[in-house]
Design an enzyme around this catalytic site. Structure first.
Site, mmCIF file in Angstrom:
data_model
loop_
_atom_site.group_PDB
_atom_site.id
_atom_site.type_symbol
_atom_site.label_atom_id
_atom_site.label_comp_id
_atom_site.label_asym_id
_atom_site.label_seq_id
_atom_site.Cartn_x
_atom_site.Cartn_y
_atom_site.Cartn_z
ATOM 1 N N GLU A 1 36.895 -7.515 24.434
ATOM 2 C CA GLU A 1 36.248 -6.116 24.721
ATOM 3 C C GLU A 1 36.376 -5.768 26.049
ATOM 4 O O GLU A 1 36.925 -6.782 27.119
ATOM 5 C CB GLU A 1 34.735 -6.318 24.460
ATOM 6 C CG GLU A 1 33.850 -7.407 25.383
ATOM 7 C CD GLU A 1 32.711 -6.628 25.962
ATOM 8 O OE1 GLU A 1 32.693 -5.624 26.257
ATOM 9 O OE2 GLU A 1 31.632 -7.446 25.888
ATOM 10 N N LYS B 1 21.882 -11.694 25.595
ATOM 11 C CA LYS B 1 20.889 -12.103 27.257
ATOM 12 C C LYS B 1 19.578 -12.031 26.830
ATOM 13 O O LYS B 1 18.973 -11.165 26.231
ATOM 14 C CB LYS B 1 21.598 -11.213 28.072
ATOM 15 C CG LYS B 1 22.459 -12.009 29.126
ATOM 16 C CD LYS B 1 22.789 -11.315 30.463
ATOM 17 C CE LYS B 1 23.383 -9.741 30.002
ATOM 18 N NZ LYS B 1 24.119 -9.462 28.876
HETATM 19 N N1 PSU Z 1 26.112 -8.270 27.137
HETATM 20 C C1 PSU Z 1 26.807 -8.983 28.317
HETATM 21 N N2 PSU Z 1 27.709 -8.382 28.979
HETATM 22 C C2 PSU Z 1 28.067 -6.920 28.737
HETATM 23 C C3 PSU Z 1 27.576 -6.502 27.677
HETATM 24 C C4 PSU Z 1 26.714 -7.014 26.905
HETATM 25 O O1 PSU Z 1 26.423 -10.022 28.633
HETATM 26 O O2 PSU Z 1 28.947 -6.326 29.436
HETATM 27 C C5 PSU Z 1 28.276 -5.110 27.098
HETATM 28 C C6 PSU Z 1 28.934 -5.356 25.677
HETATM 29 O O3 PSU Z 1 30.226 -4.597 25.852
HETATM 30 C C7 PSU Z 1 27.840 -4.783 24.644
HETATM 31 C C8 PSU Z 1 27.194 -3.528 25.488
HETATM 32 O O4 PSU Z 1 28.605 -4.477 23.385
HETATM 33 O O5 PSU Z 1 27.178 -4.278 26.690
HETATM 34 C C9 PSU Z 1 25.982 -3.288 24.972
HETATM 35 O O6 PSU Z 1 25.314 -2.438 25.464
HETATM 36 P P1 PSU Z 1 24.036 -1.565 24.644
HETATM 37 O O7 PSU Z 1 23.090 -2.328 25.021
HETATM 38 O O8 PSU Z 1 24.145 -0.084 25.603
HETATM 39 O O9 PSU Z 1 24.446 -1.181 23.458
#
Ligand code: PSU
Ligand code: MN
Length: 306
Positions: free
Chosen positions: A21, A155
């Protein structure tokens, strides 16, 4: 969608490919180190015997596999937007530059014929989601996209228990790599049990292949790979940063897709780089493991079809 030549050839020849990603590049890691780190993750995939395919949208074109120029473009563009599945069409139509989340990366990877995908942490159910409905589209996308996501859990800024319940509801299997406990990203153990433990890349490949027999190739799977003890954050430091970060996000009224980047940045700043070091180490480890799984799977598929 443009599939990079090296990736296209590998897929056509039945060789192992791992998707990566790019939100982590634009919104998860600080400039100017992010480009170098993105290349390190690609290097970890190569060391594990697979071809890396970093996914992003560059000048309106969805790309699976980036050349040097495209990777630098994404890493250095301060206006790169975080693009989930629902935004793919709009950013593409407007010739934008976007980094892909787990959800949109999984979607484009599956479209290109890639099964294995590595990231740091999966998105999930946010704390307080009962009131805000803030649940990452990563979860619902995996319920209809047949890729294996290798991650270090979710996380602790999220509601881990609720995330595991939602994965169950959505039909997304979770495998623990050499552990019975769901990992906690910066920490090896989130405190939650897992039903399925696997101990080798070959075992994971066998499970991927078995999906064919039961008609679940359209459902996602999560391979949860705990951070090594040497790389993990100190638990007390972690708990302190979590508490202060959540309070700061509330005070600054951070909402929606800005929440995850905000808290990541908080951890990185307040830990004086400790959390960043942990973050890089776990992504590298996930990229390596994903490559081993993709290689084992490619071997099983070619043995089965010959
Ligand atoms: N978790 C991490 N680092 C990140 C992300 C998640 O430890 O950079 C990013 C990933 O790309 C994940 C996104 O798909 O955040 C999720 O964001 P949201 O909670 O807005 O869906
Ligand atoms: Mn959200």
């Amino acid at each position: 969608m443009l599939v990079h030549d090296e990736v296209r050839t590998a897929l056509a020849e039945g060789r192992a490919v791992v998707a990566l990603e790019s939100t982590i590049i634009s919104h998860g890691l600080p400039r100017p180190d992010n480009a170098r780190l993105a290349r390190e993750f690609e290097g970890a995939v190569r060391n594990g015997g697979a071809v890396p395919a970093t996914v992003a949208v560059i000048d309106g074109q969805a790309r699976v596999g980036l050349d040097d120029a495209a990777l630098d473009r994404l890493a250095n563009d301060e206006d790169a937007v975080k693009v989930s599945v629902r935004e793919l069409a709009a950013v593409t139509a407007r010739d934008g530059v976007g980094s892909t989340t787990v959800a949109s990366t999984a979607h484009l990877a599956a479209l290109a014929g890639i099964t294995v995908f590595a990231t740091g942490g999966l998105g999930g159910v946010h704390r307080g989601a009962q009131a805000t409905f803030d649940e990452s589209a990563d979860l619902t996308t995996l319920s209809r996209t047949g890729v294996l996501v290798v991650c270090a859990g979710v996380k602790s800024i999220l509601d881990v228990g609720a995330t595991l319940e939602r994965l169950e509801t959505l039909g997304v299997g979770v495998l623990g790599y050499r552990t019975e406990r769901f990992p906690g990203f910066y920490l090896a153990d989130s405190g939650h049990d897992l039903g399925w433990r696997v101990d080798s890349a070959e075992e994971v490949a066998t499970i991927l292949a078995a999906r064919e027999r039961v008609g679940t190739t359209g459902l996602g799977l999560v391979l949860a790979n705990p951070i090594t003890p040497a790389d993990a954050l100190d638990r007390d430091l972690h708990d302190r940063l979590l508490e202060s970060g959540l309070a700061a996000a509330e005070r600054d009224r951070v909402h929606g897709k800005d929440v995850t980047p905000y808290l990541l940045d908080w951890f990185h700043r307040e830990s004086g780089g400790e959390s960043l070091r942990a973050n890089v180490a776990l992504v590298r480890s996930n990229a390596r493991l994903a490559a081993e799984v993709a290689s084992a799977y490619a071997e099983q598929v070619s043995a089965g079809s010959s």
